[in-house]
Design an enzyme around this catalytic site. Structure first.
Site, PDB file in Angstrom:
ATOM      1  N   ARG A   1     -12.223  -6.842  10.021  1.00  0.00           N
ATOM      2  CA  ARG A   1     -12.629  -5.627   9.307  1.00  0.00           C
ATOM      3  C   ARG A   1     -14.134  -5.570   9.072  1.00  0.00           C
ATOM      4  NH1 ARG A   1      -7.969  -3.509   6.560  1.00  0.00           N
ATOM      5  NH2 ARG A   1      -6.219  -4.959   6.660  1.00  0.00           N
TER       6      ARG A   1
ATOM      7  N   ASN B   1      -8.576  -2.945  -2.071  1.00  0.00           N
ATOM      8  CA  ASN B   1      -9.944  -2.636  -1.649  1.00  0.00           C
ATOM      9  C   ASN B   1     -10.246  -1.147  -1.725  1.00  0.00           C
ATOM     10  OD1 ASN B   1      -8.082  -2.645   0.735  1.00  0.00           O
ATOM     11  ND2 ASN B   1      -9.892  -1.852   1.787  1.00  0.00           N
ATOM     12  N   HIS B   2      -9.205  -0.306  -1.759  1.00  0.00           N
ATOM     13  CA  HIS B   2      -9.450   1.141  -1.853  1.00  0.00           C
ATOM     14  C   HIS B   2      -9.557   1.631  -3.290  1.00  0.00           C
ATOM     15  CE1 HIS B   2      -9.448   3.024   2.174  1.00  0.00           C
ATOM     16  NE2 HIS B   2      -8.922   1.856   2.519  1.00  0.00           N
TER      17      HIS B   2
ATOM     18  N   ASP C   1      -4.195  -0.383  -3.294  1.00  0.00           N
ATOM     19  CA  ASP C   1      -4.326   0.740  -2.360  1.00  0.00           C
ATOM     20  C   ASP C   1      -3.306   1.831  -2.667  1.00  0.00           C
ATOM     21  OD1 ASP C   1      -6.388  -0.654  -1.234  1.00  0.00           O
ATOM     22  OD2 ASP C   1      -5.657  -0.544   0.818  1.00  0.00           O
TER      23      ASP C   1
ATOM     24  N   HIS D   1      -2.235  -4.746   2.457  1.00  0.00           N
ATOM     25  CA  HIS D   1      -3.537  -4.537   3.112  1.00  0.00           C
ATOM     26  C   HIS D   1      -3.472  -4.190   4.589  1.00  0.00           C
ATOM     27  CE1 HIS D   1      -7.848  -4.777   3.166  1.00  0.00           C
ATOM     28  NE2 HIS D   1      -7.951  -5.970   3.724  1.00  0.00           N
TER      29      HIS D   1
ATOM     30  N   HIS E   1      -1.082   4.455  -0.486  1.00  0.00           N
ATOM     31  CA  HIS E   1      -2.108   5.310   0.127  1.00  0.00           C
ATOM     32  C   HIS E   1      -1.834   6.810  -0.012  1.00  0.00           C
ATOM     33  CE1 HIS E   1      -5.211   2.782   1.714  1.00  0.00           C
ATOM     34  NE2 HIS E   1      -4.352   1.970   2.309  1.00  0.00           N
TER      35      HIS E   1
ATOM     36  N   ASP F   1       0.831  -1.211   0.000  1.00  0.00           N
ATOM     37  CA  ASP F   1       0.000   0.000   0.000  1.00  0.00           C
ATOM     38  C   ASP F   1       0.862   1.256   0.000  1.00  0.00           C
ATOM     39  OD1 ASP F   1      -1.275  -2.307   1.123  1.00  0.00           O
ATOM     40  OD2 ASP F   1      -2.880  -1.053   1.902  1.00  0.00           O
TER      41      ASP F   1
ATOM     42  N   HIS G   1      -3.681  -8.423  -3.062  1.00  0.00           N
ATOM     43  CA  HIS G   1      -3.764  -7.340  -2.084  1.00  0.00           C
ATOM     44  C   HIS G   1      -4.201  -7.836  -0.708  1.00  0.00           C
ATOM     45  CE1 HIS G   1      -4.201  -3.366  -0.416  1.00  0.00           C
ATOM     46  NE2 HIS G   1      -5.390  -3.709   0.025  1.00  0.00           N
TER      47      HIS G   1
ATOM     48  N   ASP H   1      -6.276   7.172  -1.453  1.00  0.00           N
ATOM     49  CA  ASP H   1      -7.053   7.362  -0.216  1.00  0.00           C
ATOM     50  C   ASP H   1      -6.139   7.590   0.988  1.00  0.00           C
ATOM     51  OD1 ASP H   1      -9.666   7.354  -1.121  1.00  0.00           O
ATOM     52  OD2 ASP H   1      -9.951   5.206  -0.852  1.00  0.00           O
ATOM     53  N   ARG H   2      -6.709   8.315   1.947  1.00  0.00           N
ATOM     54  CA  ARG H   2      -6.062   8.693   3.208  1.00  0.00           C
ATOM     55  C   ARG H   2      -4.946   9.713   2.998  1.00  0.00           C
ATOM     56  NH1 ARG H   2      -7.984   6.355   7.702  1.00  0.00           N
ATOM     57  NH2 ARG H   2      -9.172   4.424   7.499  1.00  0.00           N
TER      58      ARG H   2
END
Length: 553
Positions: free
Chosen positions: A455, A358-359, A326, A482, A299, A297, A407, A329-330
């Site tokens: 999760r 997943n993002h 990923d 992840h 991110h 990730d 992922h 995001d964030r």
């Protein structure tokens, strides 16, 4: 039955352990805090505070399923404990389950009617639910959807007359949004019926107009995005994305300059053309003596991505990479990250491989910042365009028929073959169950067998599950991402599974290292390289996230 004296001693000791857990939480040592809260719960299981505090720590680690379970237990112990509802509501919000969150915040307000903070957050949650209902009302059926990408010819951008790219339907929806927003501010959530009626009428008119004028996103639409003479940023000459262009673009991004939208369109559209012809499971062949790098990730941490390239070299045919989902995001430089990765893909398809995380989905991007960032730095059109391209990303890779890279993780049933993964129709938003969901969301667990996901999506799987999957598919190793790890990686399941995470000091608060893995053919022995975070401009993580999520963070 323990004696009263023992019970009292346990209660006192539990309070002491809880104090240690609170200190670990304040130091952002959330895993340690969870372990300590667990010890406190084992000593005094009927204290709702301990369960709610552990729920809070799970939330910080994005373990929203576990947070909901703990908060629910706190509520079961004390149905008037407002923090139990609050913690569970926050976890529901983070999962995008706004309606469930609303019920919990309504309960918080009921228990604490004079708490201004509770009132404010309830109002934000009500707005979020109202927005969700509005979006459901204007949603276009799948059978009527038109591809944004197929309506854009970047060769013609700037060559046609000045025309708006907003379709009649989009324009009507935009007007409806304004009307609903005004009603919400003036009347509040009770304006739902009026808002729905206004929305229906406006969208209906827009749809009729769209049909009358030639359909949504007609192929003849052109974008008036002439590259201005004063534009001094990176330029693509013709159709070919060169290394010089990518270097110039990255340097501009480093100095917080923007790429012209005309070139952003070209990069994203060319990447889509490459990705959509790939299978859902991509085979990678590394020649003997050559290296291959797998990153986890990122991110949206663009400056840490630049550091990876500084440490390990730029992507090229001789120095290929796989970024394992990923990307966005964030972190608040997600646009810079995704355009950089896509540009390298355009420059040389074999220099960089990209997997879906997943993002890379609408629901996550709406909550965690990418959608807002794209809208701010590029345009609304790019929001839909990225959503389309993310659906083209492959779900997994196999390196030299030996290393399986995904992922999230493995599956809820045994017997899944690589051919089953290749057969997945991935061109959609991630479902909430099934093979695709599990590939993107699942996590390893230390105990054997399978368990519920911490999760709230996917599952947890043990070392025996990993061993059987590898044996059944004649593989040696699973590499996945992840999960944030203190050292940037973790080796589990008797050395048969490695988690790699490449976003150091995740969200500017976790204090973790980042890592990447270098494999050299033919033995493919993993060589793990760790690194620390580097400084970045003063733009906080989640700067573009939805207001209510920032408020609850």
């Amino acid at each position: 039955m323990p004696s009263m004296e023992t019970e009292n001693r346990n209660i006192l000791r539990a309070g002491e352990v809880k104090a240690l857990a609170n200190e670990a939480f304040k130091a952002h040592k959330y895993s340690q805090a969870i372990d300590l809260y667990t010890q406190a719960i084992e000593l005094d299981s009927q204290n709702a505070v301990y369960w709610a505090n552990r729920a809070f720590a799970h939330t910080r680690l994005e373990e929203y399923g576990s947070a909901i379970q703990d908060a629910s237990k706190a509520i079961e112990i004390d149905h008037k404990y407002s923090k139990g509802y609050y913690r569970r509501g926050v976890a529901y919000l983070a999962m995008g389950k706004f309606k469930e969150a609303l019920k919990d915040f309504q309960q918080v307000k009921k228990i604490c009617p004079n708490d201004p903070d509770a009132s404010k957050k309830l109002k934000e949650c009500e707005k979020a639910v109202m927005k969700l209902k509005f979006e459901e009302a204007i949603a276009v059926p799948d059978s009527q959807r038109h591809s944004v990408a197929e309506s854009i010819d970047f060769h013609s951008i700037g060559t046609g007359p000045a025309t708006s790219y907003f379709t009649p339907r989009v324009a009507s929806v935009a007007l409806a949004v304004v009307v609903v927003a005004v009603l919400l501010m003036v009347v509040g959530p009770k304006a739902a019926a009026v808002a729905a009626g206004v929305t229906t009428v406006l969208v209906g008119i827009g749809t009729w107009w769209a049909d009358f004028s030639g359909g949504v996103l007609s192929k003849t639409s052109k974008l008036n995005l002439e590259v201005e003479p004063q534009y001094s940023g990176a330029r693509i000459e013709g159709d070919v994305v060169t290394l010089d262009f990518v270097k110039k673009m990255m340097d501009d991004f480093k100095n917080q300059k923007c790429l012209h939208k005309r070139y952003a369109f070209q990069i994203v559209l060319q990447t889509r053309d490459m990705l959509r012809v790939l299978p859902s499971l991509v085979d990678i062949n590394i020649p003997e003596g050559k290296n291959f790098t797998v990153c986890g990730d990122v991110h949206g941490q663009f400056y840490d991505l630049l550091n990876i390239f500084e440490l390990n070299g730029l992507p090229s045919d001789d120095n290929p990479y796989l970024f394992n989902g990923d990307f966005v995001d964030r972190g608040s430089f997600s646009v810079e990250v995704i355009l950089t990765l896509f540009a390298f893909k355009c420059m040389s398809p074999s220099a960089i491989y990209l997997a879906r995380g997943n993002h890379e989905s609408k629901s996550m991007n709406k909550i965690y910042g990418f959608e807002g960032e794209v809208r701010s730095k590029l345009s609304e059109t790019f929001v839909e365009l990225f959503a389309e391209v993310f659906c083209c990303l492959p779900l997994a890779h196999v390196i030299n028929e030996k290393v399986f890279v995904v992922h999230g993780g493995l599956f809820s049933v045994d017997g899944i073959k690589l051919s089953d993964i290749r057969a997945i129709d991935r061109f959609c938003e991630p479902p909430e169950e099934g093979l695709m969901c599990e590939l993107l969301w699942s996590d390893p667990q230390p105990q054997p067998g399978r368990g519920p996901s911490k999760r709230g999506v996917g599952l947890s799987f043990g070392g025996d599950v990993t061993k059987r999957f590898l044996q059944e598919n004649n593989l040696d190793l699973v590499v996945r991402s992840h999960e944030v790890k203190d050292e940037g990686y973790e080796i589990e399941h008797d050395g048969k599974l490695i988690t790699v995470f490449s976003a150091p000091n995740y969200c500017d608060q976790m204090g973790n290292k980042g890592a990447f893995i270098r494999f050299e053919a033919p033995d493919l022995k993993p060589n793990i390289v760790t690194f620390s975070a580097v400084p970045h401009p003063d733009v906080r993580p989640m700067a573009y996230a939805s207001n209510f999520l920032r408020m609850f963070s």
